[in-house]
Design a protein around this motif. Structure first.
Motif, PDB file in Angstrom:
ATOM      1  N   GLU A 245       0.842  -1.201   0.000  1.00 52.90           N
ATOM      2  CA  GLU A 245       0.000   0.000   0.000  1.00 52.90           C
ATOM      3  C   GLU A 245       0.880   1.255   0.000  1.00 52.90           C
ATOM      4  OE1 GLU A 245      -3.034   1.112   3.176  1.00 52.90           O
ATOM      5  OE2 GLU A 245      -3.780  -0.773   2.343  1.00 52.90           O
ATOM      6  N   GLU A 246       1.921   1.229   0.844  1.00 57.02           N
ATOM      7  CA  GLU A 246       2.825   2.376   0.942  1.00 57.02           C
ATOM      8  C   GLU A 246       3.507   2.659  -0.392  1.00 57.02           C
ATOM      9  OE1 GLU A 246       6.024   2.452   3.974  1.00 57.02           O
ATOM     10  OE2 GLU A 246       4.342   2.228   5.356  1.00 57.02           O
ATOM     11  N   SER A 247       4.032   1.572  -1.028  1.00 56.36           N
ATOM     12  CA  SER A 247       4.764   1.807  -2.283  1.00 56.36           C
ATOM     13  C   SER A 247       3.822   2.257  -3.388  1.00 56.36           C
ATOM     14  CB  SER A 247       5.597   0.588  -2.679  1.00 56.36           C
ATOM     15  OG  SER A 247       4.759  -0.488  -2.882  1.00 56.36           O
ATOM     16  N   GLU A 248       2.552   1.780  -3.356  1.00 58.94           N
ATOM     17  CA  GLU A 248       1.575   2.244  -4.353  1.00 58.94           C
ATOM     18  C   GLU A 248       1.301   3.729  -4.189  1.00 58.94           C
ATOM     19  OE1 GLU A 248      -2.016  -0.083  -4.314  1.00 58.94           O
ATOM     20  OE2 GLU A 248      -0.906  -1.853  -5.008  1.00 58.94           O
ATOM     21  N   SER A 249       1.139   4.182  -2.934  1.00 56.86           N
ATOM     22  CA  SER A 249       0.837   5.606  -2.727  1.00 56.86           C
ATOM     23  C   SER A 249       2.060   6.475  -3.041  1.00 56.86           C
ATOM     24  CB  SER A 249       0.299   5.882  -1.318  1.00 56.86           C
ATOM     25  OG  SER A 249       1.283   5.628  -0.378  1.00 56.86           O
ATOM     26  N   GLU A 250       3.279   5.932  -2.807  1.00 57.90           N
ATOM     27  CA  GLU A 250       4.486   6.682  -3.190  1.00 57.90           C
ATOM     28  C   GLU A 250       4.564   6.844  -4.703  1.00 57.90           C
ATOM     29  OE1 GLU A 250       7.909   4.821  -1.453  1.00 57.90           O
ATOM     30  OE2 GLU A 250       7.337   5.501   0.554  1.00 57.90           O
ATOM     31  N   GLU A 251       4.225   5.741  -5.424  1.00 53.70           N
ATOM     32  CA  GLU A 251       4.224   5.785  -6.903  1.00 53.70           C
ATOM     33  C   GLU A 251       3.266   6.847  -7.413  1.00 53.70           C
ATOM     34  OE1 GLU A 251       3.451   2.109  -9.074  1.00 53.70           O
ATOM     35  OE2 GLU A 251       5.147   1.257  -7.980  1.00 53.70           O
ATOM     36  N   LYS A 252       2.054   6.891  -6.801  1.00 53.35           N
ATOM     37  CA  LYS A 252       1.040   7.880  -7.197  1.00 53.35           C
ATOM     38  C   LYS A 252       1.577   9.286  -7.003  1.00 53.35           C
ATOM     39  CE  LYS A 252      -3.409   5.677  -6.550  1.00 53.35           C
ATOM     40  NZ  LYS A 252      -4.433   5.473  -5.541  1.00 53.35           N
ATOM     41  N   GLU A 253       2.206   9.511  -5.818  1.00 57.95           N
ATOM     42  CA  GLU A 253       2.749  10.844  -5.521  1.00 57.95           C
ATOM     43  C   GLU A 253       3.810  11.243  -6.542  1.00 57.95           C
ATOM     44  OE1 GLU A 253       4.151  11.077  -1.480  1.00 57.95           O
ATOM     45  OE2 GLU A 253       2.138  10.617  -0.741  1.00 57.95           O
ATOM     46  N   ASP A 254       4.684  10.266  -6.901  1.00 54.46           N
ATOM     47  CA  ASP A 254       5.735  10.542  -7.887  1.00 54.46           C
ATOM     48  C   ASP A 254       5.151  10.966  -9.219  1.00 54.46           C
ATOM     49  OD1 ASP A 254       7.618   9.985  -6.049  1.00 54.46           O
ATOM     50  OD2 ASP A 254       8.097   7.967  -6.788  1.00 54.46           O
ATOM     51  N   LYS A 255       4.043  10.269  -9.626  1.00 53.60           N
ATOM     52  CA  LYS A 255       3.420  10.586 -10.921  1.00 53.60           C
ATOM     53  C   LYS A 255       2.842  11.979 -10.914  1.00 53.60           C
ATOM     54  CE  LYS A 255       2.418   5.997 -12.634  1.00 53.60           C
ATOM     55  NZ  LYS A 255       1.415   4.930 -12.564  1.00 53.60           N
ATOM     56  N   GLN A 256       2.235  12.362  -9.765  1.00 52.27           N
ATOM     57  CA  GLN A 256       1.605  13.683  -9.685  1.00 52.27           C
ATOM     58  C   GLN A 256       2.622  14.816  -9.746  1.00 52.27           C
ATOM     59  OE1 GLN A 256      -0.660  13.235  -6.097  1.00 52.27           O
ATOM     60  NE2 GLN A 256      -2.452  12.466  -7.153  1.00 52.27           N
ATOM     61  N   GLU A 257       3.845  14.558  -9.303  1.00 54.56           N
ATOM     62  CA  GLU A 257       4.871  15.636  -9.249  1.00 54.56           C
ATOM     63  C   GLU A 257       5.372  16.070 -10.627  1.00 54.56           C
ATOM     64  OE1 GLU A 257       6.611  14.790  -4.827  1.00 54.56           O
ATOM     65  OE2 GLU A 257       7.904  14.346  -6.526  1.00 54.56           O
TER      66      GLU A 257
END
Ligand code: ADP
Length: 257
Positions: A245-257
């Protein structure tokens, strides 16, 4: 005044808490309950509520207790003053000293203490609520807590008792059955090698009754073993789900940046 006789088994063989003769009480184990211990477990076994904390391997004090070829496995079985009906004196009783010793002896064959010479592994077993069979529940939870602490082990140690009440051999005596019954046979097993690391007996049984009780208790230990393994698996399934779950939300954050 005449004493009222407590009936423990009905004509149909059903016990006072509605169990069949070979039925365990409900058991649940939670792994990693305490953040500050290296390993921990909380067990509810019928009316028993027991918390176990493991620390180590760590530096041993007093140093003169150190052993050059292995770690000292130091177990403390302790009953909280509120764990029984009448306030229990918090000072260690003879019974608690004995149970601390037999717990250490039950756990030691499963633990690779030889990997950590001159250190100590501390195991604290706190009985918060007692309802018969606390030594078996304590040993069962302690072996899970040792595994949770990452201590290398040959196997878990599963413990369970059988006994005799009103001339019938039954599994896993509760407090009333233990007090009123005729005999109690607690055992602990390393299930893979079938090595027995604890066997005690209170009361009297014939040789045939002993054999029946021993078989029943061994089968009980195997059921306890499955519950221990499930509890350990559950902790690591939860951790890996959290990491995903943590790595999925980190991936999402990276994409948004
Ligand atoms: P185990 O808990 O392993 O069966 P015992 O046979 O010595 O050990 O004790 C049986 C039960 O008696 C305990 O589980 C507990 O419910 C009760 N008991 C033990 N010590 C006390 C005490 N000091 N006061 C009241 N009840 C106690």
């Amino acid at each position: 005044m005449s004493k009222k006789k407590v009936k423990l088994v009905s004509k149909k063989g059903i016990r006072s808490d509605k169990r069949k003769p070979d039925e365990l009480r409900p058991i649940s184990i939670e792994v990693g309950t305490l953040d500050k211990a290296d390993g921990s477990a909380y067990i509810e076994w019928g009316g028993n509520k027991i918390l176990v904390a493991v620390y180590g391997p760590r530096e041993l004090h007093p140093r003169h207790l150190a052993m050059s070829d292995r770690a000292l496995l130091r177990c403390r079985y302790h009953m909280a003053p509120f764990s029984v009906d009448e306030r229990k004196n918090p000072a260690p009783s003879r019974r608690e000293i004995e149970l601390s010793k037999v717990t250490r002896e039950a756990l030691e064959p499963a633990t690779f203490t030889e990997l950590y010479p001159r250190t100590v592994i501390d195991v604290f077993i706190e009985i918060l609520q007692a309802d018969g069979g606390t030594r078996c529940a304590g040993i069962t939870a302690a072996s899970v807590a040792l595994a949770d602490a990452g201590i290398p082990m040959r196997d878990l140690v599963a413990a369970c008792a059988a006994g005799k009440i009103e001339n019938k051999v039954v599994l896993d005596l509760n407090d009333v059955e233990d007090k009123v019954g005729e005999a109690d046979l607690p055992i602990a097993i390393l299930p893979q090698s079938e090595e027995i690391s604890l066997m005690q007996m209170d009361g009297r049984m014939t040789a045939e009754e002993f054999q029946e009780a021993f078989k029943m208790a061994s089968e009980g230990c195997m059921k306890v073993y499955e519950i221990q393994k499930d509890a350990l698996k559950k902790k690591y399934v939860t951790i890996s789900a959290d990491i995903e779950e943590e790595s999925e939300s980190e991936e999402k954050e990276d994409k948004q940046e």
